[in-house]
Scaffold this motif. Structure first.
Motif, short mmCIF file in Angstrom:
data_model
loop_
_atom_site.label_atom_id
_atom_site.label_comp_id
_atom_site.label_asym_id
_atom_site.label_seq_id
_atom_site.Cartn_x
_atom_site.Cartn_y
_atom_site.Cartn_z
N CYS A 128 -25.85 23.59 21.05
CA CYS A 128 -25.77 24.04 22.44
C CYS A 128 -26.87 23.35 23.23
CB CYS A 128 -25.92 25.55 22.52
SG CYS A 128 -26.18 26.14 24.21
N ASN A 129 -26.53 22.87 24.43
CA ASN A 129 -27.50 22.14 25.24
C ASN A 129 -28.40 23.05 26.09
OD1 ASN A 129 -27.00 19.17 24.95
ND2 ASN A 129 -24.92 19.89 25.33
N HIS A 130 -28.15 24.33 26.04
CA HIS A 130 -28.91 25.28 26.86
C HIS A 130 -29.03 24.74 28.29
CE1 HIS A 130 -29.68 27.96 23.55
NE2 HIS A 130 -29.66 26.87 22.84
N CYS A 131 -27.84 24.53 28.85
CA CYS A 131 -27.73 23.91 30.17
C CYS A 131 -28.48 24.72 31.23
CB CYS A 131 -26.27 23.82 30.58
SG CYS A 131 -25.23 23.03 29.35
N PRO A 134 -25.30 26.48 33.34
CA PRO A 134 -24.33 26.59 32.25
C PRO A 134 -22.96 27.14 32.68
CG PRO A 134 -25.98 28.33 32.13
CD PRO A 134 -26.32 27.51 33.33
N PRO A 135 -21.90 26.38 32.49
CA PRO A 135 -20.57 26.88 32.84
C PRO A 135 -20.17 28.10 32.00
CG PRO A 135 -20.46 24.55 32.24
CD PRO A 135 -21.87 24.99 32.03
N CYS A 136 -20.68 28.18 30.76
CA CYS A 136 -20.31 29.31 29.91
C CYS A 136 -20.81 30.61 30.52
CB CYS A 136 -20.89 29.12 28.52
SG CYS A 136 -22.66 28.88 28.50
N VAL A 153 -30.00 29.86 26.90
CA VAL A 153 -28.72 30.51 27.14
C VAL A 153 -28.43 31.36 25.91
CG1 VAL A 153 -26.26 30.15 27.51
CG2 VAL A 153 -27.92 28.70 28.66
N CYS A 170 -17.21 25.62 28.21
CA CYS A 170 -18.26 24.73 27.71
C CYS A 170 -17.69 23.33 27.50
CB CYS A 170 -18.82 25.25 26.38
SG CYS A 170 -19.93 24.06 25.60
N PRO A 171 -18.23 22.34 28.18
CA PRO A 171 -17.68 20.99 28.03
C PRO A 171 -18.22 20.25 26.81
CG PRO A 171 -19.23 21.08 29.86
CD PRO A 171 -19.29 22.41 29.19
N TYR A 172 -18.97 20.93 25.96
CA TYR A 172 -19.59 20.26 24.82
C TYR A 172 -19.08 20.75 23.48
CZ TYR A 172 -22.88 19.04 28.50
OH TYR A 172 -23.44 18.59 29.67
N SER A 174 -19.69 23.53 22.08
CA SER A 174 -20.84 24.09 21.37
C SER A 174 -20.61 25.49 20.84
CB SER A 174 -22.05 24.16 22.32
OG SER A 174 -22.33 22.90 22.85
N ARG A 175 -19.50 26.10 21.24
CA ARG A 175 -19.35 27.53 20.94
C ARG A 175 -18.32 27.76 19.85
NH1 ARG A 175 -21.80 30.08 25.49
NH2 ARG A 175 -21.05 32.03 24.68
N LYS A 205 -23.19 30.93 19.10
CA LYS A 205 -23.66 29.55 19.23
C LYS A 205 -25.15 29.51 18.99
CE LYS A 205 -25.04 29.72 23.96
NZ LYS A 205 -26.43 29.33 23.67
#
Ligand code: SF4
Ligand code: SF4
Lengths: 267, 386
Positions: A128-131, A134-136, A153, A170-172, A174-175, A205
């Motif tokens: 997880c990028n811990h944006c 964050p969209p999530c 996050v 999430c666009p990555y 990660s979840r 995540k």
């Protein structure tokens, strides 16, 4: 999402007052709600033992170092045994917090056919990028996924309804969702009693090891491979990660989406 | 009034028993799913929404489409819809109920669903979706029930219902717009990240929902003495036709934008759906079934002499219903997840329990629709008899 240190301390102080006056009644109404409500109700996260408080935790991953034998494996093992990650043994139902992929897939959309072959074959650690945006968190209908004031996050597994909106958001990738009961797929030998297991039907995540940060420890993966991974406060110009980022050129995943990831890959 | 549903011919009860059989199988599978976890479905970490959410999306459209009857009747005083409007409203009630059930079976922890209201999160579209869907259900129950009750007692419709009728118009648009926003606001899912998502949802809804209504009305006119009226059916058919043309036009816009811009991320999902991508193409056959049905349906509805023939009208409506169902109930959700964020293609197919649960919810919808329409038919027959 921006907040300077003084502001944070002010809010933390105010919420302490708030807590003194209101906690009893609040707890009586809805047990456990207080711990889970950092993001929305004016009660901000206050670590039990005020460990080092950052404004935005971040991580750097030295991809060259990850290419050395055993480095990636020990990071993944440290993470997955610390957090009781189940192993269902198939890719469809897989739960993963930290894993490896190659450049082409980690940086999908930025493929470069003329790139140095060496980089192409290096392992990239994914998590997880811990944006910062964050969209999530934006899509979660229950605040079960929330952004803490220190940039992590985090998730409340007891509130999550398992709608999986965050997985679509999430666009990555990660979840992970617990498609089956994770307690049936734990590695009994490396079971960590200090970290909760999850139940079926909730999402999980990487949590940047918040439970370790609260004890002033580094995340498990960073502790396992300090030669490749570094962790620190991105908002502090003198932090370890900022010093590294000043010296090395770095990449982040899918910057064009405006999510502002906190994980930097050093190439 | 509801007691009218308790009297009927044997075939009416046989149909109800048949539906209950389907529902029974699905409920059994749902218990199994609750016990084992959602892993028994075809969904996984890459395709994390499947046939349940797709049905939900499609049925929100069916529910919203009742306005295509309400607007002409109440805003333009098109009297010929006077007798059929309640059938549209009852269809909306059945459809919204199905939507809610599809959400219940899709979430991992259904017993916690009230968390959405206990911890209201205004930044989440799902929060609004829950509110507008519940509201729409209530509005349609109020309006449909009270208007029919007045008809049964041969009284004029009560005046206080009027505001609810007018409210139902923007509300219907809102339920499908909000549902489109569930998808259209997600970064990194290229098939969904499009401004025409909501308009396209509405267009396909206003085609497929009324198409289903025409089919239901044609069946009703065969099995009962209620006659929806030739002109009413023809006008609905025209609505379906224009809505479907707009829908196809918007699909064309999507294809042009993706392929003329030549941006790989925008092209990949469409390629996957229509021609297959890197050797994966489970949806391709579906798409090439939907496309001819869509065009044939539109063509048949455009030709007045064809449209007037009830057999052809039924075929055209069934074609459009099917084409829209494949588009929204199969392709849209899965296509959005392909390729995955790592540009890998992981395909999806529904499992047996998943299909059984899906059929059961459609069965529950059919059951609700049958019972409600039975009441409406009886009222209309009594009206005609006096
Ligand atoms: S990487 Fe995904 S899960 Fe992690 S904060 Fe960003 S959007 Fe959320
Ligand atoms: S699955 Fe859980 S964490 Fe994810 S959006 Fe739904 S409630 Fe929030």
């Amino acid at each position: 999402m921006s907040m300077d240190r003084r502001q944070f301390i002010k809010i933390a102080g105010m919420s302490a007052l708030f807590g003194l006056g209101g906690k009893g009644a609040f707890e009586f109404l809805r047990p456990g709600a207080l711990e889970a409500s950092e993001h929305g109700h004016g009660v901000e996260y206050v670590p039990e033992e005020p460990a080092e408080v950052a404004k935005r935790w971040g991580m750097t991953i030295d991809v060259q170092k990850c290419g050395e034998p055993g480095v990636v494996e020990k990071c993944i093992k440290a993470c997955h045994s610390t957090h009781n990650i189940p192993d269902f043994g198939d890719s469809k139902n897989q739960v993963k917090w930290l894993w490896q992929d190659d450049y082409e897939h980690t940086f999908a959309g930025n493929e470069n056919s003329y790139m140095d072959d060496r980089v192409k074959e290096l392992p990239f650690l994914c998590l997880c990028n811990h944006c910062d945006e964050p969209p999530c968190v934006r899509v979660c209908p229950t605040k079960a996924t929330f952004r803490r004031p220190d940039g992590v996050v985090a998730m409340d597994y007891h509130r999550c309804i398992g709608c999986r909106f965050c997985m679509a958001g999430c666009p990555y990738g990660s979840r992970s969702f617990n498609w089956f009961d994770p307690r049936n797929a734990l590695n009994q030998k490396e079971y960590n009693l200090d970290f909760p297991t999850r139940m079926k039907g909730v999402v999980e995540k990487c949590n940047f090891c918040v439970e370790r940060l609260a004890q002033d420890k580094l995340p498990a993966c960073v502790e396992a491979a300090p030669e490749a991974l570094a962790f620190g406060d991105l908002a502090d110009p003198d932090s370890s990660v900022r010093q590294i980022l000043r010296k090395r050129s770095s990449m982040r995943r899918k910057l064009e989406l405006g999510t502002k990831p906190s994980v930097f890959y050093l190439v | 009034m509801i007691e009218k549903a308790l009297k009927g011919e044997p075939r009416y009860f046989m149909w109800l028993v048949f539906l209950m059989g389907i529902i029974g199988v699905g409920v059994g599978c749902w218990f199994y799913q609750l016990y084992k976890g959602l892993g028994i479905t075809g969904m996984g970490r890459d395709i994390s929404w499947g046939v349940y959410i797709a049905q939900f999306t499609y049925l929100v459209g069916v529910a919203a489409s009742a306005v295509m009857i309400v607007i002409p009747l109440y805003l333009h005083d098109y009297k010929k819809y006077g007798k059929v409007v309640v059938f549209g409203e009852f269809l909306a009630i059945a459809a919204v109920t199905m939507c809610m059930l599809f959400i219940v079976v899709d979430v991992g922890q259904p017993q916690r669903m009230l968390n959405v209201l206990l911890h209201p999160t205004p930044n989440s579209i799902l929060f609004y979706d829950m509110i507008v869907l519940c509201g729409y259900l209530i509005i349609n129950i109020i309006v449909g029930y009270n208007c029919l009750l007045a008809d049964a007692r041969k009284l004029p419709h009560p005046g206080w219902v009027k505001p609810f009728i007018y409210l139902s118009i923007p509300w219907a648009v809102s339920i499908h717009t909000v549902t489109a926003f569930l998808y259209a606001g997600l970064p990194g899912r290229h098939l969904w990240l499009t401004a025409v998502m909501a308009p396209r949802f509405l267009a396909s809804a206003f085609a497929s929902g009324p198409a289903l209504l025409v089919l239901v009305l044609l069946i009703i006119s065969r099995v009962s003495k209620f006659d929806p009226g030739r002109d009413a059916l023809q006008t609905i058919a025209k609505t379906i036709c224009y809505a479907m043309i707009i829908n196809l036009f918007l699909v064309g816009m999507e294809i042009f934008t993706a392929f003329y811009s030549n941006i790989p991320g925008h092209m990949h999902p469409l390629q996957y759906l229509f021609v297959g991508l890197h050797g994966h193409g489970k949806i391709v056959a579906w798409m090439w079934t939907a496309a001819p049905f869509a065009f044939i349906g539109v063509l048949l509805l455009l030709i007045p002499s064809a449209r007037r023939h009830h057999g052809i009208l039924a075929f055209a409506c069934a074609s459009i219903f099917l084409a829209c169902w494949i588009d929204k109930g199969v392709a849209l959700v899965i296509g959005g997840f392909i390729p995955n964020p790592f540009h890998r293609i992981i395909e999806y197919s529904a499992t047996f329990p998943e299909i059984a649960i899906t059929l059961a919810i459609w069965g529950i919808g059919a059951l609700i629709l049958t019972v409600l329409h039975k009441v409406a038919i009886t009222v209309r027959e009594e009206e005609a008899a006096t």
